[in-house]
Design an enzyme around this catalytic site. Structure first.
Site, short mmCIF file in Angstrom:
data_model
loop_
_atom_site.label_atom_id
_atom_site.label_comp_id
_atom_site.label_asym_id
_atom_site.label_seq_id
_atom_site.Cartn_x
_atom_site.Cartn_y
_atom_site.Cartn_z
N TYR A 160 100.03 -30.74 -18.77
CA TYR A 160 99.24 -30.86 -17.56
C TYR A 160 99.76 -32.02 -16.72
O TYR A 160 99.57 -33.19 -17.06
CB TYR A 160 97.76 -31.08 -17.89
CG TYR A 160 97.07 -29.93 -18.59
CD1 TYR A 160 97.66 -28.68 -18.69
CD2 TYR A 160 95.82 -30.09 -19.16
CE1 TYR A 160 97.03 -27.62 -19.33
CE2 TYR A 160 95.16 -29.05 -19.80
CZ TYR A 160 95.78 -27.82 -19.89
OH TYR A 160 95.14 -26.78 -20.54
N SER A 161 100.45 -31.68 -15.63
CA SER A 161 101.04 -32.68 -14.73
C SER A 161 101.91 -33.66 -15.48
O SER A 161 101.90 -34.88 -15.22
CB SER A 161 99.93 -33.41 -13.94
OG SER A 161 99.19 -32.51 -13.16
#
Length: 351
Positions: free
Chosen positions: A62-63
């Site tokens: 995630y990111s």
């Protein structure tokens, strides 16, 4: 808020958990979900805690780790009050060691996650996908060592097929290693494939479901309606092709029924869709997300009440799709039905 055991394990979680993919969002994909900084994350966590949420889910992908970093910073001073789950396996780069679940990758992923999350343990560590290139025994042994070291409390998987999960559980049992207690899965009123194979497996093996994208990749919020364009702020503009596909006729039939029931119950469409999921077998927790505290408060309104039996039956019927071969518990032949009773009554056929 109610609390449930994850499968047959000793891990107890809130029936709603929070997905932190919106924390630190960057790039076209995760940036479309949200980009909460540490201050906004603290506010969101405050709302969650006030409602009784105990589990916060994230992942290294995630990111590129930013979600873990923001979650860790926002939990400083209250780590012991909450549970953290994170995931690893999906590619983080193009190098040979940047993907999968080989021993070096798993050990490195856990160490990096611990640093980003500013904690000494991960309550639930999940494999984000099945790695066909690494022997299952190597994966099971590595995770068991990490459990023994106290760096991980429980292990689980995400997005496994039935044979992949069953083979992994069998390998753990044969080697007397820690077995997976959770399976993070896609499940919604417009995506009920989980019921055909993975749900019976979870029932049989004591593996609890943590449901991701319970609103069908943002399609069951009540803002997407028959004959109207996508809302301007919908993340589907940027991410529709990456999410689970859905037939438009199914989507709009389900949304129509959800809308009718929402009006009857004095609830929102999203709340009704989430409440339906909370009544399904094996579901330990439904992971909700939110761009901000207002959206979060709406989703948290899915608990503390129950749909009527008639309303559940109507949602079951409108969202039903016949399971494909070889899932004979749902087949019409009498012999198969007697040997494999279905988990849910089959909707009556018209005519």
């Amino acid at each position: 808020m109610e609390y449930r055991r994850v499968g047959t394990s000793g891990l107890v979680v809130s029936e709603l958990s929070f997905g932190a993919a919106t924390f630190g969002g960057s790039g076209d994909f995760f940036g479309a979900w949200g980009n909460a900084d540490v201050d906004e994350a603290r506010r969101i966590i405050d709302v969650c805690m006030d409602a009784g949420v105990t589990l916060f889910d994230t992942a290294d992908v995630y990111s590129d780790g930013a979600s873990e970093e923001v979650l860790g910073a926002a939990l400083v001073g209250r780590r012991d009050q909450l549970l953290i789950s994170t995931k690893a396996a999906l590619p983080l780069g193009d190098g040979p060691g940047d993907a999968g679940t080989a021993r070096p990758r798993l050990i490195g992923a856990v160490e990096k996650a611990l640093r980003r999350l500013q904690t000494d343990r991960i309550d639930l560590f999940q494999l984000h996908a099945y790695d066909a290139h690494t022997p299952i025994d190597e994966v099971i042994e590595t995770l068991d060592v990490l459990v023994g070291q106290g760096k991980i409390r429980y292990t689980g998987v995400s997005n496994f097929s039935g044979w992949q999960l069953m083979k992994s559980l069998s390998a753990a049992d044969a080697a007397h290693r820690s077995r997976y207690v959770a399976h993070q899965v896609y499940y919604s009123l417009i995506g009920r494939d989980y019921e055909w194979d993975l749900m019976p497996l979870g029932l049989d093996q004591g593996v609890g479901a943590l449901v991701w994208s319970p609103l069908g990749w943002g399609r069951l919020t009540g803002r997407i309606r028959r004959g109207t364009p996508l809302p301007e702020r919908s993340r589907l503009h940027a991410t529709a092709d990456a999410g689970p596909p859905v037939d438009d006729s199914l989507l709009f039939d389900v949304v129509d029924e959800l809308s009718a029931i929402a009006d009857e119950a004095g609830r929102t469409v999203a709340q009704v869709a989430l409440n339906w999921l909370l009544r399904r077998p094996t579901v330990s927790s439904v992971i909700i997300g939110a761009r901000d505290a207002t959206q979060l408060s709406e989703n948290l309104g899915a608990v503390g009440w129950a749909l009527s039996e008639d309303q559940v039956a109507r949602l079951d019927a409108v969202s039903h799709r016949e399971a494909p071969y070889p899932h004979f518990p749902y087949f019409r032949q009498d012999g198969f039905a007697r040997l494999n009773p279905p988990m849910f009554p089959r909707p009556a056929l018209a005519g």
